[in-house]
Design an enzyme around this catalytic site. Sequence first.
Site, mmCIF file in Angstrom:
data_model
loop_
_atom_site.group_PDB
_atom_site.id
_atom_site.type_symbol
_atom_site.label_atom_id
_atom_site.label_comp_id
_atom_site.label_asym_id
_atom_site.label_seq_id
_atom_site.Cartn_x
_atom_site.Cartn_y
_atom_site.Cartn_z
ATOM 1 N N ASP A 189 38.294 31.494 57.217
ATOM 2 C CA ASP A 189 38.666 30.830 55.924
ATOM 3 C C ASP A 189 37.113 29.806 55.179
ATOM 4 O O ASP A 189 36.563 30.004 55.327
ATOM 5 C CB ASP A 189 40.135 29.923 55.785
ATOM 6 C CG ASP A 189 40.748 29.207 54.037
ATOM 7 O OD1 ASP A 189 41.109 30.111 53.524
ATOM 8 O OD2 ASP A 189 40.377 28.175 54.378
ATOM 9 N N TYR A 324 38.089 22.938 47.380
ATOM 10 C CA TYR A 324 37.652 24.115 46.682
ATOM 11 C C TYR A 324 37.497 24.270 45.476
ATOM 12 O O TYR A 324 37.157 24.289 44.520
ATOM 13 C CB TYR A 324 39.223 25.027 46.459
ATOM 14 C CG TYR A 324 41.088 25.475 47.201
ATOM 15 C CD1 TYR A 324 40.328 26.705 47.250
ATOM 16 C CD2 TYR A 324 41.179 25.025 48.405
ATOM 17 C CE1 TYR A 324 41.034 27.624 48.406
ATOM 18 C CE2 TYR A 324 41.469 25.667 49.001
ATOM 19 C CZ TYR A 324 41.176 27.005 49.503
ATOM 20 O OH TYR A 324 42.142 27.603 50.630
ATOM 21 N N HIS A 380 44.786 36.786 58.084
ATOM 22 C CA HIS A 380 43.702 35.584 58.242
ATOM 23 C C HIS A 380 43.528 34.545 58.936
ATOM 24 O O HIS A 380 42.988 33.759 59.518
ATOM 25 C CB HIS A 380 44.111 34.714 56.532
ATOM 26 C CG HIS A 380 43.399 34.392 56.456
ATOM 27 N ND1 HIS A 380 42.100 34.561 55.896
ATOM 28 C CD2 HIS A 380 43.497 33.070 55.826
ATOM 29 C CE1 HIS A 380 41.590 32.963 55.598
ATOM 30 N NE2 HIS A 380 42.515 32.289 55.580
#
Length: 421
Positions: A189, A324, A380
């Site tokens: 990630d 982000y 993930h």
Amino acid sequence: MSQPVTATSAEFPFKISVTDAQLELLRKKLDLVTFPDELQDAEWRYGVPLPIMKRLVARWKDGFDWRAEEKKLNDELPQFTRDIEVAVHGNLTIHYVHKKSTLETAIPLLFVHGWPGSFIEVRKILPLLLQTSEDGNFPSFHVVAFSLPGYAFSEAPKKSGFEAKQYGEIGHKLMLALGYNEYVTSGGDWGRIITQKMAQIYGGKHVKAWHTNMPSLGISPTLTSHPILYLQSLIKPLTAVEKAGLERSKWFNTEGRGYFAEQSTQPQTLGYSLSDSPVGLLAWIYEKLVNWTDAYPWTDDEVLTWVSIYYFSQAGPAASTRIYYEITHSPGGLSALGEKPPRIPMGVSYFPKELIIAPRSWVRTVGNLVFESEHSSGGHFAAYEKPNEIVDDLRNMFGRKKGKNGPAFGVVSGRNGFQPA
């Protein structure tokens, strides 16, 4: 000007200790929950099903024992805090897990998490990585895992512009402060983005190799950029596994990426809901825990522990989403990472339920790929879902077996993970 952190920087032991007032406020908020309605045939197509949310909220309010989970985390994970100075942003108090192998020549490994993960992702791989091999079949590691600024019990940045470079600066200065002038990294990630940036900036002198379980970023090789890979791609068709990876990527981009658009454009707006509503936070994260894993058998208490770390985090759950915005709005955004492929050895673990899975020829454009490992299941959160597989990959990449050296064996001077001959 930012001064380098030295091994004499003050380190403080840390224990998670949520106050009774925080627990009482959580209970009051859960008592006041208002659930939305739900279509009769919605199931998972519209998000987390209502019956599941009602069950989780009921458990969180009555039955879930945070104090017991808090004690387990404190008992299992040696935790510390330390102030680290970041250029322009000043000092930040950083929370981290650090445990050394009994073998002095163990390999220093920095593990970096992402969103919606935390330091808890190192929980299962830590005891495995610390193990030593009497017969010399696998290497041992010294393990460091820090909470990203704004996550868990690390202080959040106060200014905008905290990008991948700054997160990498934190990780690098932490390793130097702990006495690891040379080390290797592993992450998924945002941890993958951060460790790639670290490989670009500190690779060679300090970062000796990097490993990731999220090989999502790469470019289609062209005749001018990667002529050999380009010609190979013309001759060799995509495998069934690669085609399945493209389908998984298509699903994520069309059905699973809405959160990314919001968190990378208007994180503050979303933050009011995540900070004020524990139920909203639970749904926002739980959806990813289910959709991003490969049928992992989450228990309710696992989920609630994972989400509680966000709810009780020092900066509050909203702070974790700003990464982000900052990285996607940095010069060049995510695509800028590919402009300077790291030259140090790179390793990749492929899991079929990762979010974006590029064809292997694309992944090989990212850097000096020396190790690849395919797995038949997993998603993930690989270190948490498939700890044995991740640890085996790290051992095979950095170790030696039956007299044969792995492709990144001995990259850290004087620390190859084995007993001295």
